[in-house]
Scaffold this active site. Sequence first.
Site, PDB file in Angstrom:
ATOM      1  N   LYS A  11      -8.126 -11.530  -7.139  1.00  0.00           N
ATOM      2  CA  LYS A  11      -9.285 -11.624  -6.261  1.00  0.00           C
ATOM      3  C   LYS A  11     -10.300 -10.526  -6.601  1.00  0.00           C
ATOM      4  O   LYS A  11      -9.906  -9.404  -6.929  1.00  0.00           O
ATOM      5  CB  LYS A  11      -8.759 -11.419  -4.833  1.00  0.00           C
ATOM      6  CG  LYS A  11      -9.610 -11.975  -3.748  1.00  0.00           C
ATOM      7  CD  LYS A  11      -8.837 -11.926  -2.437  1.00  0.00           C
ATOM      8  CE  LYS A  11      -9.764 -11.553  -1.309  1.00  0.00           C
ATOM      9  NZ  LYS A  11      -9.116 -11.506  -0.014  1.00  0.00           N
ATOM     10  N   LYS A  31       0.826  -1.208   0.000  1.00  0.00           N
ATOM     11  CA  LYS A  31       0.000   0.000   0.000  1.00  0.00           C
ATOM     12  C   LYS A  31       0.860   1.257   0.000  1.00  0.00           C
ATOM     13  O   LYS A  31       0.546   2.223  -0.675  1.00  0.00           O
ATOM     14  CB  LYS A  31      -0.955   0.015   1.195  1.00  0.00           C
ATOM     15  CG  LYS A  31      -2.129  -0.929   1.040  1.00  0.00           C
ATOM     16  CD  LYS A  31      -3.244  -0.562   2.002  1.00  0.00           C
ATOM     17  CE  LYS A  31      -4.437  -1.503   1.850  1.00  0.00           C
ATOM     18  NZ  LYS A  31      -5.438  -1.314   2.896  1.00  0.00           N
ATOM     19  N   LYS A  76     -13.050  -4.404  -4.502  1.00  0.00           N
ATOM     20  CA  LYS A  76     -13.697  -3.121  -4.782  1.00  0.00           C
ATOM     21  C   LYS A  76     -12.741  -2.147  -5.435  1.00  0.00           C
ATOM     22  O   LYS A  76     -13.143  -1.216  -6.091  1.00  0.00           O
ATOM     23  CB  LYS A  76     -14.242  -2.523  -3.496  1.00  0.00           C
ATOM     24  CG  LYS A  76     -13.154  -2.448  -2.463  1.00  0.00           C
ATOM     25  CD  LYS A  76     -13.468  -1.613  -1.294  1.00  0.00           C
ATOM     26  CE  LYS A  76     -12.212  -1.245  -0.548  1.00  0.00           C
ATOM     27  NZ  LYS A  76     -11.384  -2.341  -0.081  1.00  0.00           N
TER      28      LYS A  76
END
Length: 335
Positions: free
Chosen positions: A197, A114, A200
């Site tokens: 995967k 991240k 969102k």
Amino acid sequence: MKTKDIMLSAIQPTSYPHLGNYLGAVKNWVKLQDQYRSYCFIVDLHAITVPQTPENLSLNTLNAAAFNLAAGLNPKEVTLFIQSHVKEHAELAWILNCFTYFGELGRMTQFKDKSSKSGENIGAGLFTYPILMASDILLYDTKIVPVGEDQRQHVELTRNIATRFNHRFEKEIFIIPEPRIQGSGARIMDLQDPTSKMSKSAQNDKGVVFMNDSAKEMEKKIKGAVTDSGSEIVYTPDKPGIKNLIDIQVAITQKSIQEIVDHYQGKMYGHLKVDTAKLVMEEAMPIQEKAGQLLKDKDTLIDILHDGAERARNHARETLDRVYSTIGFVPGKGR
Ligand code: TRP
């Protein structure tokens, strides 16, 4: 009678739940809810490790609660609440900050991923967030933490922090939790890119079925799923698109992979897609309707969440009092 083990699960309020969240997590909790003493909460404190708009945060928080109840979570069985309503989460997080090493946090792969994507100004919360997650888990004497593979490292860290604390004070203050890693069948992949995967944050919404999509949208997305070359319906890693559609059917119907593969002997990809779309719509639409009703009566919804928070707090406060007195804090008024 043996008392039930404690299981704890968290819901991120960063978007409306999608099919991957539902089939990979929620449906499973609903199935397990009477086997464990369960805590299930919406992690709004975690959500703000990345920027959120206030409107979206509160909307997504209530949506997540309504969705989970609509999907069958029984608030009498499961303690359902909003994380920020139980301030002990933040309190314990501070304590555990003082029992976690800088180097340990630096090794968290999710942080490395991240932070490499978010440029210059990386919030300290993104770095220390696994400590908040450890507090979530340790506050409730949790035994079982059902998570995806991506969260295994955070649960391992939680175990290390808890063990360190127990050793330091030579008492069993914290129960050491165990990750329960969801099987591959419970991992629903993106319909446009079946090697990643369903998420969102995907570039393209076409691969992600949101549980509040209209029936038409769901059908379109599933019929438009990327499939593989060839025409035979088999369950193998070389055919991730077909495998994903079969996994979706397994998760919904609870049939075996073999049973589904046998059913499609001699049939074409199109059949598999049409049937999968139908199953998803039949599963999702009643939940959607129920969630809509729950959201219309916000007072009742909020009452359920307040009631959950009160139950959660009783447990959390006990743990925190134990921690405070172990550390040597002088008891405050009323404690
Ligand atoms: N970190 C988890 C995720 O990103 C969410 C989470 C927060 C969690 N607190 C938790 C999961 C406690 C399990 C237990 O998915």
